[in-house]
Write a protein that holds these residues in place. Structure first.
Motif, PDB file in Angstrom:
ATOM      1  N   ASN A 163       0.814  -1.227   0.000  1.00 19.67           N
ATOM      2  CA  ASN A 163       0.000   0.000   0.000  1.00 19.67           C
ATOM      3  C   ASN A 163       0.845   1.273   0.000  1.00 19.67           C
ATOM      4  OD1 ASN A 163      -3.233  -0.177   0.550  1.00 19.67           O
ATOM      5  ND2 ASN A 163      -2.178  -2.063   1.143  1.00 19.67           N
ATOM      6  N   LEU A 164       2.143   1.120   0.282  1.00 15.59           N
ATOM      7  CA  LEU A 164       3.029   2.292   0.224  1.00 15.59           C
ATOM      8  C   LEU A 164       3.375   2.674  -1.212  1.00 15.59           C
ATOM      9  CD1 LEU A 164       5.611   1.577   3.077  1.00 15.59           C
ATOM     10  CD2 LEU A 164       4.224   3.631   2.862  1.00 15.59           C
ATOM     11  N   VAL A 165       3.323   1.696  -2.123  1.00 11.67           N
ATOM     12  CA  VAL A 165       3.812   1.893  -3.494  1.00 11.67           C
ATOM     13  C   VAL A 165       3.095   3.037  -4.228  1.00 11.67           C
ATOM     14  CG1 VAL A 165       4.102   0.797  -5.764  1.00 11.67           C
ATOM     15  CG2 VAL A 165       4.611  -0.486  -3.668  1.00 11.67           C
ATOM     16  N   PRO A 166       1.737   3.084  -4.282  1.00 11.15           N
ATOM     17  CA  PRO A 166       1.081   4.184  -5.011  1.00 11.15           C
ATOM     18  C   PRO A 166       1.451   5.562  -4.465  1.00 11.15           C
ATOM     19  CG  PRO A 166      -0.495   2.460  -4.423  1.00 11.15           C
ATOM     20  CD  PRO A 166       0.767   2.141  -3.694  1.00 11.15           C
ATOM     21  N   HIS A 167       1.582   5.645  -3.130  1.00  7.11           N
ATOM     22  CA  HIS A 167       1.873   6.946  -2.514  1.00  7.11           C
ATOM     23  C   HIS A 167       3.280   7.423  -2.884  1.00  7.11           C
ATOM     24  CE1 HIS A 167      -1.703   5.765  -0.547  1.00  7.11           C
ATOM     25  NE2 HIS A 167      -1.141   5.069   0.445  1.00  7.11           N
ATOM     26  N   VAL A 168       4.242   6.497  -2.857  1.00  6.64           N
ATOM     27  CA  VAL A 168       5.616   6.844  -3.231  1.00  6.64           C
ATOM     28  C   VAL A 168       5.673   7.224  -4.704  1.00  6.64           C
ATOM     29  CG1 VAL A 168       7.981   5.952  -3.449  1.00  6.64           C
ATOM     30  CG2 VAL A 168       6.612   5.388  -1.427  1.00  6.64           C
ATOM     31  N   PHE A 169       4.921   6.482  -5.538  1.00  8.66           N
ATOM     32  CA  PHE A 169       4.868   6.773  -6.977  1.00  8.66           C
ATOM     33  C   PHE A 169       4.374   8.208  -7.236  1.00  8.66           C
ATOM     34  CE2 PHE A 169       1.826   7.133 -10.508  1.00  8.66           C
ATOM     35  CZ  PHE A 169       2.675   6.992 -11.600  1.00  8.66           C
ATOM     36  N   LEU A 170       3.286   8.588  -6.550  1.00  9.21           N
ATOM     37  CA  LEU A 170       2.720   9.931  -6.764  1.00  9.21           C
ATOM     38  C   LEU A 170       3.706  11.016  -6.339  1.00  9.21           C
ATOM     39  CD1 LEU A 170       0.164  11.568  -7.604  1.00  9.21           C
ATOM     40  CD2 LEU A 170      -0.394  11.661  -5.176  1.00  9.21           C
ATOM     41  N   LEU A 171       4.320  10.829  -5.180  1.00  6.02           N
ATOM     42  CA  LEU A 171       5.271  11.835  -4.698  1.00  6.02           C
ATOM     43  C   LEU A 171       6.467  11.955  -5.644  1.00  6.02           C
ATOM     44  CD1 LEU A 171       5.249  10.997  -0.870  1.00  6.02           C
ATOM     45  CD2 LEU A 171       4.048  12.839  -2.026  1.00  6.02           C
ATOM     46  N   PHE A 172       6.939  10.824  -6.152  1.00  4.58           N
ATOM     47  CA  PHE A 172       8.086  10.803  -7.060  1.00  4.58           C
ATOM     48  C   PHE A 172       7.752  11.529  -8.368  1.00  4.58           C
ATOM     49  CE2 PHE A 172      10.649   8.768 -10.383  1.00  4.58           C
ATOM     50  CZ  PHE A 172      11.926   8.968  -9.869  1.00  4.58           C
ATOM     51  N   ILE A 173       6.510  11.364  -8.882  1.00  2.00           N
ATOM     52  CA  ILE A 173       6.115  11.958 -10.160  1.00  2.00           C
ATOM     53  C   ILE A 173       5.804  13.453 -10.019  1.00  2.00           C
ATOM     54  CG2 ILE A 173       4.305  11.989 -11.953  1.00  2.00           C
ATOM     55  CD1 ILE A 173       6.222   9.702 -12.301  1.00  2.00           C
ATOM     56  N   THR A 174       5.085  13.821  -8.959  1.00  2.00           N
ATOM     57  CA  THR A 174       4.540  15.189  -8.865  1.00  2.00           C
ATOM     58  C   THR A 174       5.525  16.216  -8.331  1.00  2.00           C
ATOM     59  OG1 THR A 174       3.623  14.665  -6.684  1.00  2.00           O
ATOM     60  CG2 THR A 174       2.162  14.408  -8.599  1.00  2.00           C
ATOM     61  N   PHE A 175       6.446  15.817  -7.461  1.00  2.00           N
ATOM     62  CA  PHE A 175       7.344  16.796  -6.847  1.00  2.00           C
ATOM     63  C   PHE A 175       8.204  17.525  -7.873  1.00  2.00           C
ATOM     64  CE2 PHE A 175       5.925  15.657  -2.797  1.00  2.00           C
ATOM     65  CZ  PHE A 175       6.495  16.509  -1.851  1.00  2.00           C
ATOM     66  N   PRO A 176       8.795  16.842  -8.857  1.00  3.15           N
ATOM     67  CA  PRO A 176       9.571  17.590  -9.867  1.00  3.15           C
ATOM     68  C   PRO A 176       8.723  18.592 -10.637  1.00  3.15           C
ATOM     69  CG  PRO A 176      10.061  15.246  -9.962  1.00  3.15           C
ATOM     70  CD  PRO A 176       8.894  15.381  -9.046  1.00  3.15           C
ATOM     71  N   ILE A 177       7.479  18.214 -10.951  1.00  3.69           N
ATOM     72  CA  ILE A 177       6.595  19.124 -11.704  1.00  3.69           C
ATOM     73  C   ILE A 177       6.230  20.335 -10.852  1.00  3.69           C
ATOM     74  CG2 ILE A 177       4.351  19.348 -12.849  1.00  3.69           C
ATOM     75  CD1 ILE A 177       4.548  16.330 -13.482  1.00  3.69           C
ATOM     76  N   LEU A 178       5.927  20.079  -9.565  1.00  8.02           N
ATOM     77  CA  LEU A 178       5.505  21.169  -8.683  1.00  8.02           C
ATOM     78  C   LEU A 178       6.625  22.151  -8.372  1.00  8.02           C
ATOM     79  CD1 LEU A 178       3.254  19.276  -6.095  1.00  8.02           C
ATOM     80  CD2 LEU A 178       2.516  21.069  -7.664  1.00  8.02           C
ATOM     81  N   PHE A 179       7.836  21.644  -8.165  1.00  2.00           N
ATOM     82  CA  PHE A 179       8.899  22.494  -7.640  1.00  2.00           C
ATOM     83  C   PHE A 179       9.990  22.855  -8.642  1.00  2.00           C
ATOM     84  CE2 PHE A 179       7.174  20.332  -3.897  1.00  2.00           C
ATOM     85  CZ  PHE A 179       6.816  21.449  -3.157  1.00  2.00           C
ATOM     86  N   ILE A 180      10.022  22.167  -9.790  1.00  2.00           N
ATOM     87  CA  ILE A 180      11.102  22.450 -10.744  1.00  2.00           C
ATOM     88  C   ILE A 180      10.579  23.149 -11.996  1.00  2.00           C
ATOM     89  CG2 ILE A 180      12.911  21.413 -12.186  1.00  2.00           C
ATOM     90  CD1 ILE A 180      12.991  19.087 -10.110  1.00  2.00           C
ATOM     91  N   GLY A 181       9.611  22.539 -12.646  1.00  2.00           N
ATOM     92  CA  GLY A 181       9.192  23.066 -13.950  1.00  2.00           C
ATOM     93  C   GLY A 181       7.987  23.956 -13.932  1.00  2.00           C
ATOM     94  N   TRP A 182       7.587  24.417 -12.736  1.00  2.00           N
ATOM     95  CA  TRP A 182       6.298  25.129 -12.681  1.00  2.00           C
ATOM     96  C   TRP A 182       6.365  26.573 -13.158  1.00  2.00           C
ATOM     97  CZ3 TRP A 182       2.269  22.501 -12.829  1.00  2.00           C
ATOM     98  CH2 TRP A 182       1.045  23.110 -12.691  1.00  2.00           C
ATOM     99  N   GLY A 183       7.514  27.232 -12.947  1.00  2.00           N
ATOM    100  CA  GLY A 183       7.600  28.646 -13.283  1.00  2.00           C
ATOM    101  C   GLY A 183       7.355  28.914 -14.744  1.00  2.00           C
ATOM    102  N   SER A 184       7.943  28.123 -15.636  1.00  2.00           N
ATOM    103  CA  SER A 184       7.781  28.365 -17.071  1.00  2.00           C
ATOM    104  C   SER A 184       6.384  28.034 -17.539  1.00  2.00           C
ATOM    105  CB  SER A 184       8.800  27.527 -17.850  1.00  2.00           C
ATOM    106  OG  SER A 184       8.621  26.149 -17.568  1.00  2.00           O
ATOM    107  N   GLN A 185       5.743  27.058 -16.893  1.00  2.00           N
ATOM    108  CA  GLN A 185       4.404  26.665 -17.337  1.00  2.00           C
ATOM    109  C   GLN A 185       3.359  27.682 -16.918  1.00  2.00           C
ATOM    110  OE1 GLN A 185       4.236  22.934 -15.389  1.00  2.00           O
ATOM    111  NE2 GLN A 185       5.407  21.832 -16.943  1.00  2.00           N
ATOM    112  N   SER A 186       3.478  28.184 -15.680  1.00  2.00           N
ATOM    113  CA  SER A 186       2.451  29.108 -15.186  1.00  2.00           C
ATOM    114  C   SER A 186       2.435  30.407 -15.959  1.00  2.00           C
ATOM    115  CB  SER A 186       2.663  29.403 -13.693  1.00  2.00           C
ATOM    116  OG  SER A 186       3.919  30.026 -13.516  1.00  2.00           O
TER     117      SER A 186
END
Length: 1454
Positions: free
Chosen positions: A31-54
């Motif tokens: 049950n830990l796997v989906p949660h780790v997957f989401l955090l691994f996928i979303t954190f780079p998008i939220l904190f790295i590539g967001w400035g250029s997209q917004s």
């Protein structure tokens, strides 16, 4: 204790021999796997590539919510987070019962909580930036989470885990939630087609979000921001740096605008009308129409309220569980701890809810949810009420525009009724909507409360409920009496304001006649009646506050005493404090129980019907018979340009009484027409307005508010005439436009405005006038008498047909048409413009001074830097508060403070004694001695009863002292204000607008009378309750103080930012309401003009704009209140959680745990009221500060060197006047207006004083009454220097007739002789001399016939004749006539002159001449210029000097 994911106390924890999925620990790890997957996928998008997209976002507000299922997603995610909290808690509780740490029991739940939080943050950013393809990550997460949870659920089913086990329930619920979220994601893909489809759906932002002016974002933000009003942070924080103005709050969203809601309500009402078409006896229901238009949001609000009320009962239940659990834990400290088998670590729901820490967290979450739902209910009802109010205002305004003028003139609909509808009735309907959810939720609260109380205490609970039920009707009775007292107070307040308004309008006359004390006494008498009514109001308010505070005490006392003597078991702390909390919940609901190019002149004596004829032509009179025919313009006329540029079927109209908008000079003149610079300049020049405009601080962009009272009558009239001239209409109606203008201005307007401007435009003019010298210019003349047309035709026709009438006119209009000298024109408006300069510029400094804080005045030498401004804006006006409190007297102030402190000390003592009682009973339960038990019980009951009785008495005393102190302060402040104003110098009234002074007696006095005392009472009560609660919790658990520090810091900043923003928004709400009320009043008063111009649509649009402006200010104020309450409620919930945890951990015994929790809940209820009341008091203290600013004004010096007894009773007997080297100025810092004037007037002489405008004529007349500063020289009357006389004595011995005739509401007798010194014979003689006797005799009541406010039921000429009779009644040997004939027709003027020459033959008469021919028969003529006497002789001698000034005046006036 060593950490291990599966624990180290079970050898089979890592055994997979029975299959991987049969291992509990492995399934939890899966049950830990989906949660780790989401955090691994979303954190780079939220904190790295967001400035250029917004940066790709193309809309102004980053709040565009457009994915389908948006709200459902947020609700499901919040539910998921709550279930995760339960899963974490269940895992931790289960883990505590193990020998070693089992991380798999709670770590996956913690990761799931983090992942769910990240999912909603990620979703929000994707949605507002419109990147739907990135939602694919969430779709995969929901699938994975659903699959893993389903595997876990299946495993539990295979193991035979029963449904009663909490972990099984949690897993099942999470499978459903993940499945629903997966379905929501599939629906987004289906609708938006962002993957798996060839043509993605294109969407556009809503119109409101594309409009940069829309800043009210509540309808557009996400659910979390909606619930917490997070979007308001920007405004609240920016208000701390810069005051909130209309630009900052922007426009209303389209759905909330008055027009949108008006259309909605109108359609619903039309639907109701269709339903009753076949039933003639039934009328359409406005209630059903309102429900049809606004029913859905009301139902939504009610649902929120039901949920909030049901969650409110979680408090008492959790208190009961926590106290009982704490008590059980304390009693079982020596019991052996039960250790669970690691292979069977399941926890039942019952075991879970017995854990006190779990209950503390559940109490915290229940409070958060309850307060969120409650604030949502408040907001939805407020928004719906505002929408309804906007729709109703639009309907009322449309009805007003269709009213007949006769409806208003005959009193069928008054301005007061219209203002009442706009300002009160619509607001009351809005508040009714606000109370609707409360009324519907009451039965649920009462039934649930009684059931829970019965469950806790049995039959004794019904005794307490019966006390509340029996006392509730008394509270209802008090409320009805309170409403009656408020209505009575309002009636007296209206009467007082009417009298005050008359005093202020006629202050010059009152001072000149020395009648201030008479009218002041009249106002004071009405004020005493108002105060008597206010005393009743204060008494019932005190009783209402007393009942609110005393009933819970009485109910608790009755319940616990009954329980003590009817039950064998002792009262447990869990029962006692849960019951107390329930009683507080239960009390609240029970208390809520025309021919082209022709000029027609209409002439005739005063009251003959000239103005009525114009109104009849315009359709503003009730038609008994006959018709008005408007001739059509020749349709075949080839002038395309003329027909294109001019509205050929509308009328331009200037009423006899000038009517101005609260708008700029330019807006008053163009009146909605397109601006044409050349035409505008021609009109202002024709009306001699440009010099006046140049004097205004902002030129023609200056607002001339308060119906133009900051302008003279002539200036107001010329603006109204300019408005009529500017319009592109074929027909112009001018009703007596020359009445307030002198000969030079009249001639200029006639030559340049009428003969040149209008006739060059080939426009038809209908002119009502008394200036008969202009008759030769008329193409057609209508002579009227007694409401009928006496003669009509050209001047030549009348000369041939009615020689007698023509000869009469000829004597009055024998005038040569010639141009006036250019230098005369240059001086023609000097006095008006000097008055304007004095009125406008000091007014600005006055209003600026008024708005400054006391602190700001003290530091005016400091640099006006940003930090100073911020400090002043956030600082409470403590000095003003102290002034208000001391105005009520030091004794009452001391009594209030002492009684308040004593009351709250007793209330704390009551609760403390209850905690001691229940704790001791519990401790002594094992005792065998029944006698000891009985004695102890009697002791505790006696102490509890005595303290409860003392608390009830003190509740009454404190409520009475606050109200009485407020009443005394109100009485003293109004008395001081009235006396200060009425004794003020006339200069003050010239400088200060009437509306500003009247506001001190109306709005500000009302705030001081009725608003400050309850706010002060509520503030002190809320503050002391919070402080006593914090003190009691800290006493029980000192560690609470440590946790209180960060909460206190947060509270400080919340209240600091809120107070500043709230003050600005309240001021915006008040300031935007006044223009709306004024617009309704202006429309009702100017209906004739508006309809004549055909400007109904423009005025409707203006009304909608003003309504929306006021509504947006009120909406922001409401949202700011919700912003505050959500934050203080959440802080209160944190205090409850902190108090619960510290009490459970460190509490001495169960009674104090219950007491701490009860007081923590009290803080939750009262914390926001502390800030709200503080903000309200800060705004209300502005009224006290404004009153005090007037109390600092200097009064006239009424004392004299001579005692009144030293002045002969018949002085002045002869009427001899000596003016010796007289120098006069209006203020110390102004130039002299009279310079070394010398004159001698013999007893009985008739003296005429003339000169151009601004020459000092009126200043000389005011000098006789010492209304201006005589800084050099003197005036000696009958041997006495007037500067040595007391002012009252001087003014009471002279008579004056002013240019503007002033009458007061009351009887004719009162207007002639307010001092009641004369006999009826004397009054009738005066009326006969003024040729009014027959008219007065014909009135019902004769001398006692009523005069309406301002004498509006008499014509201007009749009013002036009444003023003449008033002067005769006084029997003074000296009469001053200050341009008394300026506003009346020549026939009335002849009457007045004849009376002066006969009835006043033996008196000295000084006439300030408006028309030079009126002083040709005088004994002496004085010609003045620029404060000096230029000519001084008999009229005959002066006329013989052909090059003299007087001779030139006479030639110009012939």
């Amino acid at each position: 204790m060593r950490l291990a994911f599966c624990g180290n106390d079970n050898a089979s924890a890592y055994n997979i021999s029975a299959g991987v999925l049969r291992n509990v620990c492995f399934v939890d790890a899966l049950n830990l796997v989906p949660h780790v997957f989401l955090l691994f996928i979303t954190f780079p998008i939220l904190f790295i590539g967001w400035g250029s997209q917004s940066s790709k976002v193309q809309i102004h507000h980053n709040t565009w919510l457009h994915f389908p299922g948006h709200n459902l997603r947020w609700i499901l995610t919040f539910t998921l987070l709550f279930v995760h909290v339960c899963e974490i808690a269940e895992g931790i509780v289960s883990d505590t019962q193990m020998k070693s740490r089992h991380l798999h029991l709670f770590l996956p739940a913690i990761m799931g909580f983090v992942a769910a939080t990240v999912s909603i943050v990620y979703y929000h950013n994707i949605e507002t930036s419109n990147f739907p393809k990135l939602l694919l990550a969430l779709f995969l997460y929901w699938i994975m989470a659903f699959v893993t949870k389903t595997i876990k659920l299946v495993r539990y089913c295979q193991d035979g885990v029963p449904f009663s086990q909490l972990r099984f329930c949690i897993t099942g619920i999470m499978v459903i939630l993940y499945g629903l979220l997966m379905a929501v994601e599939i629906n987004v893909i289906r609708v938006r087609r962002y993957v798996f489809f060839m043509n993605p759906q294109k969407v556009k932002p809503p119109e409101d979000l594309q409009d940069l002016g829309v800043r009210f974002l509540q309808p557009f933000v996400n659910l979390l921001s909606k619930a917490t009003y997070w979007w308001m942070n920007t405004l609240i924080i920016s208000a701390h740096k810069k005051p909130v103005d209309l630009k900052a709050i922007g426009k209303l969203p389209i759905a909330m605008r008055a027009l949108t809601n008006y259309v909605c309500l109108k359609e619903a009402y039309e639907e109701q009308k269709k339903k009753v078409e076949d039933h003639p006896n039934r009328s359409p229901s406005i209630w059903l129409a309102m429900y049809s238009a606004f029913g859905r949001p009301i139902l939504l609000s009610s649902t929120f309220r039901y949920l909030a009320d049901l969650l409110g009962f979680a408090g008492p239940l959790c208190i009961s569980g926590i106290v009982q659990g704490f008590q059980n834990t304390t009693n079982n400290t020596n019991a052996t701890e039960k250790v669970k088998d690691p292979s069977n670590s399941y926890l039942s729901s019952e075991e879970f809810l017995r854990n006190v820490y779990v209950l503390a967290v559940l109490l915290f979450l229940a409070l958060i949810l309850q307060r969120t739902f409650l604030q949502a209910s408040y907001y939805v009802t407020t928004e719906t009420g505002i929408n309804l109010r906007g729709a109703l205002l639009a309907m009322i305004y449309n009805k007003i525009l269709r009213l007949s003028t006769s409806n208003l003139s005959m009193g069928e609909m008054t301005l007061g009724q219209i203002n009442n509808l706009v300002a009160i009735e619509t607001n009351q309907l809005m508040w009714f909507l606000f109370l609707c959810p409360n009324l519907w939720a009451m039965p649920v609260q009462i039934i649930m409360g009684v059931i829970l109380l019965y469950n806790l205490l049995g039959v004794s609970a019904l005794v307490g409920a019966a006390v509340i039920v029996l006392l509730a009707p008394i509270q209802y009775f008090i409320a009805t009496k309170l409403a009656e007292a408020q209505k009575s107070t309002l009636d007296y307040s209206t009467e007082r304001l009417k009298k005050t308004n008359e005093i202020l309008k006629g202050i010059k006359l009152l001072k000149l006649y020395a009648w201030e004390h008479i009218f002041c006494t009249s106002v004071e008498e009405t004020r005493m009646k108002e105060l008597t009514s206010l005393k009743t109001f204060a008494l019932h308010t005190s009783l209402s506050i007393f009942m609110n505070a005393a009933i819970p005490i009485a109910a608790v006392l009755a319940t616990f005493v009954t329980y003590a003597y009817t039950n064998d078991k002792p009262l447990q702390p869990a029962q006692a404090f849960a019951s107390l909390s329930l009683f507080h919940i239960l009390v609240t609901p029970l208390f809520l129980l025309s021919t082209v190019g022709q000029m027609t002149m209409i002439v005739g004596q005063v009251g003959c019907g000239k103005s009525s004829l114009l109104l009849a032509i315009l359709g503003e009179m009730q038609t008994l018979e006959g018709k008005v025919h408007w001739s059509n313009v020749n349709e075949t006329e080839p002038s395309f340009e003329a027909s294109r540029s001019r509205n050929r079927y509308s009328v331009a109209y200037a009423a006899q009484k000038p009517w101005l908008l609260n708008a700029t000079v330019e807006e008053n003149i163009i009146f909605g027409s397109p601006f044409n610079k050349q035409r505008y300049k021609a009109v202002t020049d024709a009306c001699s307005l440009q010099p006046d405009i140049d004097l205004l601080p902002f030129g023609d962009q200056t607002e001339i508010g308060e119906r133009g009272i900051n302008l003279s009558g002539g200036q107001r009239q010329r603006i109204c005439v300019a408005r009529a001239l500017y319009q592109n209409t074929n027909i112009v109606f001018l009703d007596d436009p020359f009445s307030a203008l002198d000969i030079h201005l009249s001639d200029h307007l006639m030559q340049e405005g009428i003969l040149k401007f209008l006739q060059e435009d080939k426009r038809t003019l209908v002119l009502v006038t008394h200036k008969l010298q202009y008759l030769p210019h008329a193409d057609w003349i209508i002579a009227m008498k007694d409401g009928m047309v006496l003669r009509e035709g050209t001047l030549k026709d009348i000369q041939n047909k009615d020689v007698e009438l023509y000869e009469h006119w000829k004597t009055l209009m024998n005038r040569q048409d010639q141009e006036l000298e250019k230098d005369m024109e240059a001086d023609q408006t000097t006095l008006e413009r000097k008055t304007l300069r004095r009125a406008m510029y000091p007014r600005e400094s006055k209003s600026q001074l008024e708005d400054e804080d006391e602190e700001e005045e003290e530091e005016e030498d400091e640099d006006d830097n940003m930090s100073t401004v911020l400090r002043l804006r956030t600082k409470m006006p403590w000095k003003t508060c102290w002034r208000y409190l001391t105005s009520g007297g030091f004794f009452l102030l001391f009594l209030m403070i002492f009684s308040k402190l004593l009351k709250h000390s007793v209330i704390v003592a009551i609760d403390y004694s209850l905690a001691t009682w229940t704790s001791m009973d519990n401790a002594n339960e094992a005792k065998n001695a029944d006698e000891d038990k009985s004695t102890e019980k009697t002791y505790h009951v006696a102490v509890f009863s005595i303290l409860s009785g003392a608390g009830i008495v003190l509740c009454l005393i404190t409520s009475l002292t606050v109200e009485w102190m407020g009443l005394t302060a109100a009485k003293n402040l109004h008395h001081n204000l009235l006396n200060k104003i009425i004794l003020g110098p006339i200069r003050f009234f010239d400088m200060t607008p009437l509306g500003l002074i009247l506001n001190r007696f109306s709005a500000d006095t009302n705030i001081i009378d009725q608003h400050i005392p309850p706010t002060l009472e509520s503030l002190t009560r809320s503050t002391l309750l919070c402080l006593s609660a914090i003190g009691m919790i800290s006493y029980a658990t000192p560690w609470f103080l440590v946790a209180l520090v960060p909460l206190g810091i947060a509270f400080y900043f919340i209240q600091k930012y809120f107070r500043v923003a709230s003050k600005d928004l309240q001021e915006l709400d008040d300031s935007t309401q006044l223009p709306l009320l004024c617009h309704f009043s202006e429309t009702a008063e100017g209906l004739t003009t508006i309809r004549a111009f055909g400007h109904e649509a423009r005025f409707k649009q203006r009304m909608l704009e003003l309504t929306d402006t006021n509504n947006i200010a009120y909406l922001f104020l409401s949202a700011a209140n919700r912003w505050l309450e959500v934050r203080t409620d959440y802080l209160g919930a944190c205090i409850v959680l902190t108090a619960a945890v510290t009490s459970i951990t460190e509490g001495p015994h169960s009674g104090f745990v219950g007491l701490g929790l009860l007081y923590a809940l009290t803080i939750t209820n009262y914390l926001n009221w502390v800030v709200r009341n503080l903000a309200d008091l800060e705004v209300q203290m502005g009224a006290v500060k404004k009153v005090h600013s007037f109390l600092n004004m200097e009064s006239e010096n009424y004392e004299g060197y001579l005692d009144p007894s030293q002045v002969p009773k018949d002085w002045p007997q002869e009427g001899e006047i000596k003016i010796e080297n007289l120098c006069v100025r209006y203020e110390n810092n102004l130039k002299p207006v009279l310079k070394h004037v010398k004159a001698y007037i013999k007893p009985g002489q008739k003296v005429g004083i003339c000169g151009r405008t601004g020459s000092g004529k009126s200043s000389l007349s005011l000098a006789f009454f010492r209304m201006v500063d005589i800084f050099d020289g003197r005036i000696v009357i009958d041997g006495i220097d007037i500067s040595k006389l007391p002012l009252h004595t001087l003014r009471s011995r002279l008579s004056i007739i002013l240019q503007d005739p002033i009458l007061f509401s009351g009887s004719i007798r009162f207007n002639l002789d307010p001092e009641c010194k004369c006999t009826d014979d004397r009054l009738w003689e005066a009326l006969e001399i003024a040729q009014l006797k027959n008219m007065v005799k014909s009135l019902p009541g004769g001398l006692d016939a009523m005069v309406t406010e301002g004498g509006e039921n008499f014509s201007v000429g009749q009013r002036q004749l009444f003023c003449l009779a008033r002067a005769f009644v006084r029997k003074s040997s000296i009469l001053i006539m200050d341009e008394a004939t300026a506003s009346i027709d020549m026939a009335t003027e002849n009457i007045l002159q004849k009376v002066v020459m006969t009835a006043f033959a033996d008196r000295t008469v000084v006439t300030i001449a408006h028309r030079v021919h009126t002083i040709l028969t005088a004994d002496l003529v004085i010609v003045m210029k620029r404060g000096n006497i230029l000519e001084y002789d008999t009229p005959e001698n002066l006329l013989s000097q052909e090059d003299g000034i007087f001779a030139s005046f006479v030639r110009a006036d012939m």
